[in-house]
Design a protein around this motif. Structure first.
Motif, PDB file in Angstrom:
ATOM      1  N   SER A   1       0.824  -1.203   0.000  1.00  0.00           N
ATOM      2  CA  SER A   1       0.000   0.000   0.000  1.00  0.00           C
ATOM      3  C   SER A   1       0.862   1.258   0.000  1.00  0.00           C
ATOM      4  CB  SER A   1      -0.914   0.022   1.232  1.00  0.00           C
ATOM      5  OG  SER A   1      -1.611   1.255   1.308  1.00  0.00           O
ATOM      6  N   TYR A   2       0.482   2.224  -0.874  1.00  0.00           N
ATOM      7  CA  TYR A   2       1.123   3.534  -0.905  1.00  0.00           C
ATOM      8  C   TYR A   2       0.130   4.629  -0.473  1.00  0.00           C
ATOM      9  CZ  TYR A   2       4.282   0.890  -3.963  1.00  0.00           C
ATOM     10  OH  TYR A   2       5.138  -0.053  -4.477  1.00  0.00           O
ATOM     11  N   SER A   3      -0.942   4.226   0.179  1.00  0.00           N
ATOM     12  CA  SER A   3      -1.994   5.179   0.529  1.00  0.00           C
ATOM     13  C   SER A   3      -1.470   6.229   1.508  1.00  0.00           C
ATOM     14  CB  SER A   3      -3.184   4.446   1.135  1.00  0.00           C
ATOM     15  OG  SER A   3      -2.817   3.793   2.333  1.00  0.00           O
ATOM     16  N   ASP A   4      -2.087   7.418   1.436  1.00  0.00           N
ATOM     17  CA  ASP A   4      -1.600   8.563   2.202  1.00  0.00           C
ATOM     18  C   ASP A   4      -2.795   9.391   2.659  1.00  0.00           C
ATOM     19  OD1 ASP A   4      -0.581  11.120   2.925  1.00  0.00           O
ATOM     20  OD2 ASP A   4       1.231  10.735   1.739  1.00  0.00           O
ATOM     21  N   ALA A   5      -2.935   9.547   3.979  1.00  0.00           N
ATOM     22  CA  ALA A   5      -4.059  10.292   4.538  1.00  0.00           C
ATOM     23  C   ALA A   5      -4.008  11.767   4.162  1.00  0.00           C
ATOM     24  CB  ALA A   5      -4.078  10.146   6.058  1.00  0.00           C
ATOM     25  N   SER A   6      -2.815  12.336   4.073  1.00  0.00           N
ATOM     26  CA  SER A   6      -2.700  13.755   3.717  1.00  0.00           C
ATOM     27  C   SER A   6      -3.125  13.987   2.265  1.00  0.00           C
ATOM     28  CB  SER A   6      -1.265  14.257   3.941  1.00  0.00           C
ATOM     29  OG  SER A   6      -0.352  13.534   3.109  1.00  0.00           O
ATOM     30  N   TYR A   7      -2.907  13.023   1.406  1.00  0.00           N
ATOM     31  CA  TYR A   7      -3.359  13.094   0.006  1.00  0.00           C
ATOM     32  C   TYR A   7      -4.889  13.178  -0.021  1.00  0.00           C
ATOM     33  CZ  TYR A   7      -3.743  11.480  -4.941  1.00  0.00           C
ATOM     34  OH  TYR A   7      -4.014  11.352  -6.280  1.00  0.00           O
ATOM     35  N   VAL A   8      -5.509  12.341   0.814  1.00  0.00           N
ATOM     36  CA  VAL A   8      -6.967  12.327   0.887  1.00  0.00           C
ATOM     37  C   VAL A   8      -7.482  13.660   1.398  1.00  0.00           C
ATOM     38  CG1 VAL A   8      -8.978  11.186   1.905  1.00  0.00           C
ATOM     39  CG2 VAL A   8      -6.982   9.820   1.246  1.00  0.00           C
ATOM     40  N   GLU A   9      -6.825  14.198   2.407  1.00  0.00           N
ATOM     41  CA  GLU A   9      -7.241  15.486   2.972  1.00  0.00           C
ATOM     42  C   GLU A   9      -7.149  16.599   1.941  1.00  0.00           C
ATOM     43  OE1 GLU A   9      -4.851  16.154   6.390  1.00  0.00           O
ATOM     44  OE2 GLU A   9      -5.628  14.412   7.487  1.00  0.00           O
ATOM     45  N   LEU A  10      -6.063  16.585   1.140  1.00  0.00           N
ATOM     46  CA  LEU A  10      -5.895  17.600   0.105  1.00  0.00           C
ATOM     47  C   LEU A  10      -6.983  17.479  -0.953  1.00  0.00           C
ATOM     48  CD1 LEU A  10      -4.360  19.874  -1.301  1.00  0.00           C
ATOM     49  CD2 LEU A  10      -2.819  18.129  -2.281  1.00  0.00           C
ATOM     50  N   ALA A  11      -7.256  16.245  -1.374  1.00  0.00           N
ATOM     51  CA  ALA A  11      -8.305  16.021  -2.387  1.00  0.00           C
ATOM     52  C   ALA A  11      -9.656  16.492  -1.871  1.00  0.00           C
ATOM     53  CB  ALA A  11      -8.352  14.534  -2.752  1.00  0.00           C
ATOM     54  N   HIS A  12      -9.960  16.148  -0.633  1.00  0.00           N
ATOM     55  CA  HIS A  12     -11.247  16.546  -0.049  1.00  0.00           C
ATOM     56  C   HIS A  12     -11.342  18.066   0.103  1.00  0.00           C
ATOM     57  CE1 HIS A  12     -12.140  12.357   1.902  1.00  0.00           C
ATOM     58  NE2 HIS A  12     -12.252  12.340   0.586  1.00  0.00           N
ATOM     59  N   SER A  13     -10.249  18.689   0.399  1.00  0.00           N
ATOM     60  CA  SER A  13     -10.260  20.143   0.584  1.00  0.00           C
ATOM     61  C   SER A  13     -10.536  20.881  -0.723  1.00  0.00           C
ATOM     62  CB  SER A  13      -8.927  20.624   1.164  1.00  0.00           C
ATOM     63  OG  SER A  13      -7.885  20.509   0.202  1.00  0.00           O
ATOM     64  N   THR A  14     -10.306  20.206  -1.855  1.00  0.00           N
ATOM     65  CA  THR A  14     -10.577  20.808  -3.169  1.00  0.00           C
ATOM     66  C   THR A  14     -11.879  20.273  -3.766  1.00  0.00           C
ATOM     67  OG1 THR A  14      -9.273  19.110  -4.329  1.00  0.00           O
ATOM     68  CG2 THR A  14      -8.108  21.105  -3.607  1.00  0.00           C
ATOM     69  N   GLY A  15     -12.663  19.564  -2.945  1.00  0.00           N
ATOM     70  CA  GLY A  15     -13.965  19.077  -3.396  1.00  0.00           C
ATOM     71  C   GLY A  15     -13.916  17.801  -4.215  1.00  0.00           C
ATOM     72  N   ARG A  16     -12.827  17.076  -4.133  1.00  0.00           N
ATOM     73  CA  ARG A  16     -12.668  15.860  -4.914  1.00  0.00           C
ATOM     74  C   ARG A  16     -12.752  14.619  -4.024  1.00  0.00           C
ATOM     75  NH1 ARG A  16      -9.017  19.686  -7.243  1.00  0.00           N
ATOM     76  NH2 ARG A  16      -9.306  19.867  -9.520  1.00  0.00           N
ATOM     77  N   LYS A  17     -13.252  13.538  -4.595  1.00  0.00           N
ATOM     78  CA  LYS A  17     -13.269  12.255  -3.899  1.00  0.00           C
ATOM     79  C   LYS A  17     -12.062  11.429  -4.349  1.00  0.00           C
ATOM     80  CE  LYS A  17     -18.284  12.123  -3.313  1.00  0.00           C
ATOM     81  NZ  LYS A  17     -18.185  12.546  -1.893  1.00  0.00           N
ATOM     82  N   VAL A  18     -11.733  10.420  -3.526  1.00  0.00           N
ATOM     83  CA  VAL A  18     -10.602   9.538  -3.819  1.00  0.00           C
ATOM     84  C   VAL A  18     -11.086   8.102  -3.932  1.00  0.00           C
ATOM     85  CG1 VAL A  18      -8.366   8.685  -3.027  1.00  0.00           C
ATOM     86  CG2 VAL A  18      -8.995  11.081  -2.625  1.00  0.00           C
ATOM     87  N   PHE A  19     -10.875   7.515  -5.099  1.00  0.00           N
ATOM     88  CA  PHE A  19     -11.126   6.090  -5.323  1.00  0.00           C
ATOM     89  C   PHE A  19      -9.757   5.416  -5.447  1.00  0.00           C
ATOM     90  CE2 PHE A  19     -15.530   6.269  -7.638  1.00  0.00           C
ATOM     91  CZ  PHE A  19     -16.051   7.034  -6.603  1.00  0.00           C
ATOM     92  N   ALA A  20      -9.318   4.750  -4.415  1.00  0.00           N
ATOM     93  CA  ALA A  20      -8.006   4.109  -4.448  1.00  0.00           C
ATOM     94  C   ALA A  20      -8.025   2.894  -5.373  1.00  0.00           C
ATOM     95  CB  ALA A  20      -7.601   3.691  -3.040  1.00  0.00           C
ATOM     96  N   THR A  21      -7.053   2.831  -6.282  1.00  0.00           N
ATOM     97  CA  THR A  21      -7.004   1.738  -7.254  1.00  0.00           C
ATOM     98  C   THR A  21      -6.151   0.591  -6.728  1.00  0.00           C
ATOM     99  OG1 THR A  21      -7.325   3.226  -9.127  1.00  0.00           O
ATOM    100  CG2 THR A  21      -6.299   1.105  -9.593  1.00  0.00           C
ATOM    101  N   VAL A  22      -6.685  -0.635  -6.890  1.00  0.00           N
ATOM    102  CA  VAL A  22      -5.931  -1.849  -6.570  1.00  0.00           C
ATOM    103  C   VAL A  22      -5.688  -2.592  -7.878  1.00  0.00           C
ATOM    104  CG1 VAL A  22      -8.068  -3.123  -6.033  1.00  0.00           C
ATOM    105  CG2 VAL A  22      -5.868  -4.005  -5.237  1.00  0.00           C
ATOM    106  N   ASN A  23      -4.446  -3.054  -8.068  1.00  0.00           N
ATOM    107  CA  ASN A  23      -4.137  -3.785  -9.299  1.00  0.00           C
ATOM    108  C   ASN A  23      -3.377  -5.065  -9.016  1.00  0.00           C
ATOM    109  OD1 ASN A  23      -1.124  -3.560  -9.843  1.00  0.00           O
ATOM    110  ND2 ASN A  23      -1.616  -1.401  -9.558  1.00  0.00           N
ATOM    111  N   ASN A  24      -3.261  -5.894 -10.028  1.00  0.00           N
ATOM    112  CA  ASN A  24      -2.630  -7.205  -9.887  1.00  0.00           C
ATOM    113  C   ASN A  24      -1.324  -7.321 -10.649  1.00  0.00           C
ATOM    114  OD1 ASN A  24      -4.177  -7.077 -12.386  1.00  0.00           O
ATOM    115  ND2 ASN A  24      -3.699  -9.249 -12.643  1.00  0.00           N
ATOM    116  N   PHE A  25      -0.809  -6.212 -11.200  1.00  0.00           N
ATOM    117  CA  PHE A  25       0.336  -6.346 -12.103  1.00  0.00           C
ATOM    118  C   PHE A  25       1.586  -5.577 -11.681  1.00  0.00           C
ATOM    119  CE2 PHE A  25      -3.001  -3.578 -13.791  1.00  0.00           C
ATOM    120  CZ  PHE A  25      -2.386  -2.333 -13.747  1.00  0.00           C
ATOM    121  N   ASP A  26       1.466  -4.581 -10.837  1.00  0.00           N
ATOM    122  CA  ASP A  26       2.645  -3.783 -10.488  1.00  0.00           C
ATOM    123  C   ASP A  26       3.657  -4.547  -9.635  1.00  0.00           C
ATOM    124  OD1 ASP A  26       2.052  -1.564 -11.938  1.00  0.00           O
ATOM    125  OD2 ASP A  26       1.144  -0.438 -10.297  1.00  0.00           O
TER     126      ASP A  26
END
Length: 579
Positions: free
Chosen positions: A316-341
């Protein structure tokens, strides 16, 4: 004058007449016998040809079942797998149908977990589990195994499936008639008592006798005979002269499909999703510089989760501050999960195991809830067909978890073709909030010929095929912010290099390439000779993107996405958002 003796003459005449009479009599007798023979032969021929036979059909041969075996008819056809009959089982007064037949023909949502050895059925809000041989509420087992074969209770199937059932199990030749197409049936009643025969013709053996007024379903009408299905469970032939005028009868089931709720962004708000490629934790810091050029984007989909192995572990590379920034600009976050990286993952091994699926789902949900992430975007690519049912079960179980935790669920799919139909967009469209169709990589790094990454016809197919099986409001068409330079060397060997739109524009200017608009492709095309190499480009630019967006709007599609954030020239998002 001498008198003649006429008496003697009369005597001789009578004698001659008697002799002549005796000689004609045998001829008349022979002729009469001949006529009788002809009449007898004619009568025999008439009876032989035209009189209905009373011979009964051999039902053992006709049905080919006995004992606890049950013959299956689906939509008026005997079910076979090739030349082999598909048979159910009778146990404790209950009909059981083969698992393979059920999921192929009746209800795809029944899932047998071969590792956990249980049968699963996913409802919108919960997962039902059934154990081999365990009795249900009615005192009968829900399913049982017989060697490698699995048999599911017809009663259980009917609880979750729109199907009509007529069973004939109190006879030596047990059979069940199922319907799930619900087309109007052509029915007729009998004018008088009549025999139903194996084939059309009065000399064909009798299957069953019907009384006056009995109703039949007419499956096929011919000149003098009709193929029919009877109320006592036979498919055979009746004379048309014995049938009253046919009528149409509606066929339907009382079963109500479960309602799947779907989260949306709000009335009149449609998704504009930007994929954000994240390959390490430090990559999250770049969001601040990318947002100013992402005008109109209301969903960010960072590639945060990577399936690490076949055990259900995540990187996981998820980041709570990234989410906070996105929310502060009115954007939602859909975290992507993949099977190839993380390299090649055996999806069959991972997704066919209930414990591993649960481990993976729990890890995703826990991380999303902990960091305030709004939803998840699933990007499982190069799925082998043998793992398709396991993948769908994973998505069903993930959807239950997302509903319980008020999270969005979206899924990425290829443009539909026959060869990838097992991804089953119809089922994904039912259980997910959004389906993202990746309308790019029409020609990709491994292609054997050069061509467009995303032609108009390719995008059109993605729209049409997907809209045919799910709501348009929940379709997101993903477009490329990149293209490819195709390079053919002097030996004819082909390779390509992916370029962002920004970089491709610079390359075209640098190489002074003249572009030609291809209306059928919906892109500008250019080529050049660079030493021993020929270089070609199908350019993705403002004009090509405008054509794609026009195609979306003409087809009533409002959801759009792009791969990937940062590859676009300044102001490019306004084409997608219409701002």
């Amino acid at each position: 004058m001498e008198k003649r003796d006429y008496s003697d003459l009369r005597t001789r005449g009578r004698k001659r007449a008697r002799r002549e009479g005796r000689s004609i009599l045998p001829f008349f007798l022979i002729f009469f016998v001949f006529l009788l023979a002809i009449a007898g032969f004619g009568a025999y021929y008439y009876v032989k040809k035209y009189m209905p036979t009373k011979e009964r059909a051999d039902l053992n041969s006709y049905f080919s079942v006995s004992g606890d075996n049950v013959e299956i008819y689906l939509n008026h056809e005997k079910v076979k797998d090739g030349e082999q009959l598909t048979l159910g089982r009778m146990r404790d007064g209950e009909v059981y149908l083969p698992y393979g037949f059920v999921v192929k023909n009746l209800n795809i949502r029944f899932y047998y977990d071969d590792t956990e050895k249980n049968l699963r059925y996913a409802l919108p809000d919960k997962l039902l589990l059934f154990t081999d041989g365990e009795k249900g509420e009615d005192g009968k087992v829900d399913f049982f195994t017989e060697g490698k074969s699995i048999f599911i209770s017809l009663s259980l199937i009917e609880k979750h499936t729109a199907v009509l059932n007529r069973s004939y199990t109190d006879t030596e030749h047990k059979r069940v008639f199922l319907e799930n197409e619900f087309k109007p049936a052509t029915v007729a009643s009998l004018k008088k008592k009549e025999a139903v025969r194996v084939q059309g013709g009065v000399k064909s053996p009798i299957l069953t006798d019907l009384e006056e007024g009995a109703k039949v379903i007419i499956l096929e009408k011919m000149e003098k005979w009709s193929k029919v299905e009877t109320e006592d469970g036979f498919i055979g032939y009746l004379r048309n002269s014995r049938l009253n005028e046919p009528t149409s009868e509606e066929r339907s089931s009382d079963f109500k499909d479960p309602e799947y709720s779907h989260k949306n962004l709000g009335e009149g708000t449609y998704p504009v999703l930007a994929f954000h490629q994240i390959t390490n934790a430090e990559s999250n810091q770049g969001l601040q510089t990318l947002l100013p050029n992402a005008s109109g984007v209301n969903i960010l989909a960072p590639t945060w989760y990577v399936m690490k192995d076949e055990e259900g572990n995540l990187t996981s590379y998820s980041d709570a501050s990234y989410v906070e920034l996105a929310h502060s600009t009115g954007r939602k976050v859909f975290a992507t999960v993949n099977n190839f990286d993380a390299g090649k993952i055996n999806l069959k091994t991972l997704l066919s195991n209930g414990t591993k699926r649960t481990k993976l789902i729990d890890a995703l949900i826990s991380d999303m809830k902990g960091k305030g992430i709004d939803g998840i975007n699933v990007d499982i690519e190069l799925l082998p067909e043998k793992a398709a049912r396991d993948y769908l079960q994973f998505m069903r179980e993930l959807s239950i978890a997302c509903r319980k935790n008020d999270l969005y669920l979206s899924v990425d799919c290829y443009v539909p073709f026959n060869y990838n139909a097992y991804y089953n967009i119809k089922e994904l469209g039912t259980i997910c909030d959004y389906v993202v169709i990746m309308c790019y990589d029409e020609h990709y790094a491994g292609s054997e010929e050069a061509g467009s990454v995303s032609s108009l016809s390719y995008v059109s197919r993605g729209i049409e095929e997907t809209a045919a099986v799910m709501d348009k409001d929940r379709i997101i068409i993903a477009l490329p912010f990149y293209t490819r330079v195709w390079i053919t060397d002097k030996s004819g060997k082909l390779r390509s290099e992916a370029l962002s739109i920004k970089t491709a524009k610079e390359w075209i200017t640098e190489k002074n390439i003249s572009l030609e608009w291809l209306s059928d492709i919906g892109q500008n095309y250019g080529s050049m000779q660079d030493g021993d190499e020929k270089k070609e480009i199908w350019m993705e630019d403002e004009k090509s993107m405008e054509e794609k967006m026009k195609l979306l709007h003409e087809n009533g599609i409002q959801g759009v996405a792009a791969w990937k954030l940062g590859q676009e020239p300044e102001g490019f998002w306004s084409i997608l958002t219409g701002e």
